[in-house]
Design an enzyme around this catalytic site. Structure first.
Site, PDB file in Angstrom:
ATOM      1  N   ASP A 219       0.833  -1.200   0.000  1.00  0.00           N
ATOM      2  CA  ASP A 219       0.000   0.000   0.000  1.00  0.00           C
ATOM      3  C   ASP A 219       0.871   1.255   0.000  1.00  0.00           C
ATOM      4  O   ASP A 219       1.955   1.284   0.600  1.00  0.00           O
ATOM      5  CB  ASP A 219      -0.897   0.023   1.239  1.00  0.00           C
ATOM      6  CG  ASP A 219      -2.193  -0.743   1.039  1.00  0.00           C
ATOM      7  OD1 ASP A 219      -2.502  -1.109  -0.102  1.00  0.00           O
ATOM      8  OD2 ASP A 219      -2.900  -0.971   2.034  1.00  0.00           O
ATOM      9  N   SER A 252       2.336  -2.362   4.243  1.00  0.00           N
ATOM     10  CA  SER A 252       2.461  -0.919   4.067  1.00  0.00           C
ATOM     11  C   SER A 252       3.780  -0.589   3.384  1.00  0.00           C
ATOM     12  O   SER A 252       4.750  -1.348   3.483  1.00  0.00           O
ATOM     13  CB  SER A 252       2.417  -0.211   5.423  1.00  0.00           C
ATOM     14  OG  SER A 252       3.622  -0.424   6.145  1.00  0.00           O
ATOM     15  N   ASP A 253       3.803   0.549   2.699  1.00  0.00           N
ATOM     16  CA  ASP A 253       5.098   1.133   2.372  1.00  0.00           C
ATOM     17  C   ASP A 253       5.745   1.532   3.693  1.00  0.00           C
ATOM     18  O   ASP A 253       5.099   1.579   4.738  1.00  0.00           O
ATOM     19  CB  ASP A 253       4.920   2.337   1.447  1.00  0.00           C
ATOM     20  CG  ASP A 253       6.171   2.631   0.624  1.00  0.00           C
ATOM     21  OD1 ASP A 253       7.274   2.190   1.009  1.00  0.00           O
ATOM     22  OD2 ASP A 253       6.049   3.320  -0.403  1.00  0.00           O
ATOM     23  N   TRP A 254       7.021   1.834   3.646  1.00  0.00           N
ATOM     24  CA  TRP A 254       7.767   2.080   4.876  1.00  0.00           C
ATOM     25  C   TRP A 254       7.285   3.383   5.543  1.00  0.00           C
ATOM     26  O   TRP A 254       7.379   4.463   4.971  1.00  0.00           O
ATOM     27  CB  TRP A 254       9.251   2.118   4.572  1.00  0.00           C
ATOM     28  CG  TRP A 254       9.929   0.786   4.671  1.00  0.00           C
ATOM     29  CD1 TRP A 254      11.108   0.515   5.306  1.00  0.00           C
ATOM     30  CD2 TRP A 254       9.500  -0.486   4.146  1.00  0.00           C
ATOM     31  NE1 TRP A 254      11.427  -0.829   5.214  1.00  0.00           N
ATOM     32  CE2 TRP A 254      10.454  -1.464   4.514  1.00  0.00           C
ATOM     33  CE3 TRP A 254       8.387  -0.897   3.427  1.00  0.00           C
ATOM     34  CZ2 TRP A 254      10.337  -2.812   4.172  1.00  0.00           C
ATOM     35  CZ3 TRP A 254       8.259  -2.245   3.083  1.00  0.00           C
ATOM     36  CH2 TRP A 254       9.223  -3.179   3.452  1.00  0.00           C
TER      37      TRP A 254
END
Length: 300
Positions: A219, A252-254
């Site tokens: 995401d 998630s993206d970071w």
């Protein structure tokens, strides 16, 4: 959901290809009652604390181990033009060049090669390919993506994914969804109607799921129609799970997670690089009370 998927992958669902040639596009491995039984037995041994602890990463690029059930720590690497997190590596063609070839077979061959590189470094997850559509010429990561045509992007992404996963490495298609510029991307709200979403921004991801059988999706940072992607039920549940029947991991993206309860209810399985929001401290009482989350746009 996260644990069931991971155990299935590393018991048998993503076997290493025995052949040296790139395999054909193929469907997911059929359900196995034996694997389901093994997974259920492992989950039954876990406490709620252990389950909630597992859904946040650690050490920037790892999924935590659960030693009490024999579950190993799993390693990730950034991509998609090579395995670029762990020391020197071969640099492959940028996404723009790969898409310009109009050659799905070449994309699959490149995926196989990158998958082998990942295995040589003990990598379980490759964070690629990137399939965001070119909508702004100044997009800072356009070189990674597969062009401005949604159909072409999907037809290059799917065989790339098949190639990577043929080597026993999970591909992670990103960034879901509408992450088309770098400026202020934690706060940018991308507004569009459903037709625009379905015809421009989603087809490459849909091909990754339905044709490439990608095992993980990342995401994005931005909001889509008022809700961050990591807690966007329309994207992660209505479309990804219900319409496309995606059964893999949504990560998630970071540092792209903004609410533990919001993300958990919004379809996120794994927060990276750590459990800043999705952790036992934030979620134990919410799980026990059945807490629902109301997004800023008023949607439950």
């Amino acid at each position: 959901h996260l644990l069931k998927f991971l155990v299935a992958c590393f018991v048998c669902a993503l076997p290493i290809a025995a052949q040296t040639a790139a395999p054909e596009l193929h469907g997911p491995v059929p359900d196995s009652p034996a694997i389901e039984h093994q997974i259920d037995a492992m989950i039954a041994k876990m406490t709620l604390q252990q389950k909630l602890d597992l859904i946040g990463g650690e050490d920037n690029m790892f999924i935590k181990a659960v030693p009490s059930i024999g579950f190993p720590r799993l390693k990730m690497s950034d991509g998609p033009e090579g395995v670029r997190t762990w020391g020197p590596d071969t640099a492959y063609a940028g996404g723009i060049a790969l898409a310009a070839s109009w050659d799905p077979a070449l994309a699959q061959q490149m995926g196989v090669s990158i998958g082998r590189d990942a295995r040589a470094r003990g990598v379980n997850f490759l964070l690629g390919p990137g399939v965001n559509i070119y909508r702004a010429a100044m997009g800072g990561r356009n070189f990674e993506y597969l062009g401005e045509d949604p159909f072409l992007a999907g037809q290059i992404a799917a065989p790339y994914i098949v190639g990577v996963q043929s080597q026993g490495v999970i591909a992670t298609v990103k960034h879901f969804d509408a992450n088309n510029e770098e400026f202020n991307r934690h706060n940018l709200n991308v507004e569009m109607d459903e037709r625009t979403l379905r015809e421009i921004y989603l087809p490459a991801f849909e091909a990754a799921v339905k044709q490439g059988h990608v095992a993980a999706i990342m995401d994005s940072y931005n909001l889509v129609n008022g809700a961050h992607s990591t807690e966007n039920k329309h994207l992660n549940i209505d479309i990804l799970r219900n319409d496309w029947h995606f059964h893999g991991i949504v990560m998630s993206d970071w540092d792209a997670t903004y609410s533990g309860v919001g993300a958990a209810n919004g379809g996120l399985d794994l927060e990276m690089p750590s459990g800043k929001f999705m952790n036992p401290q934030n979620l134990t009482s919410a799980v026990q009370s059945g807490q629902n989350y109301v997004a800023p746009n008023g949607r439950a």
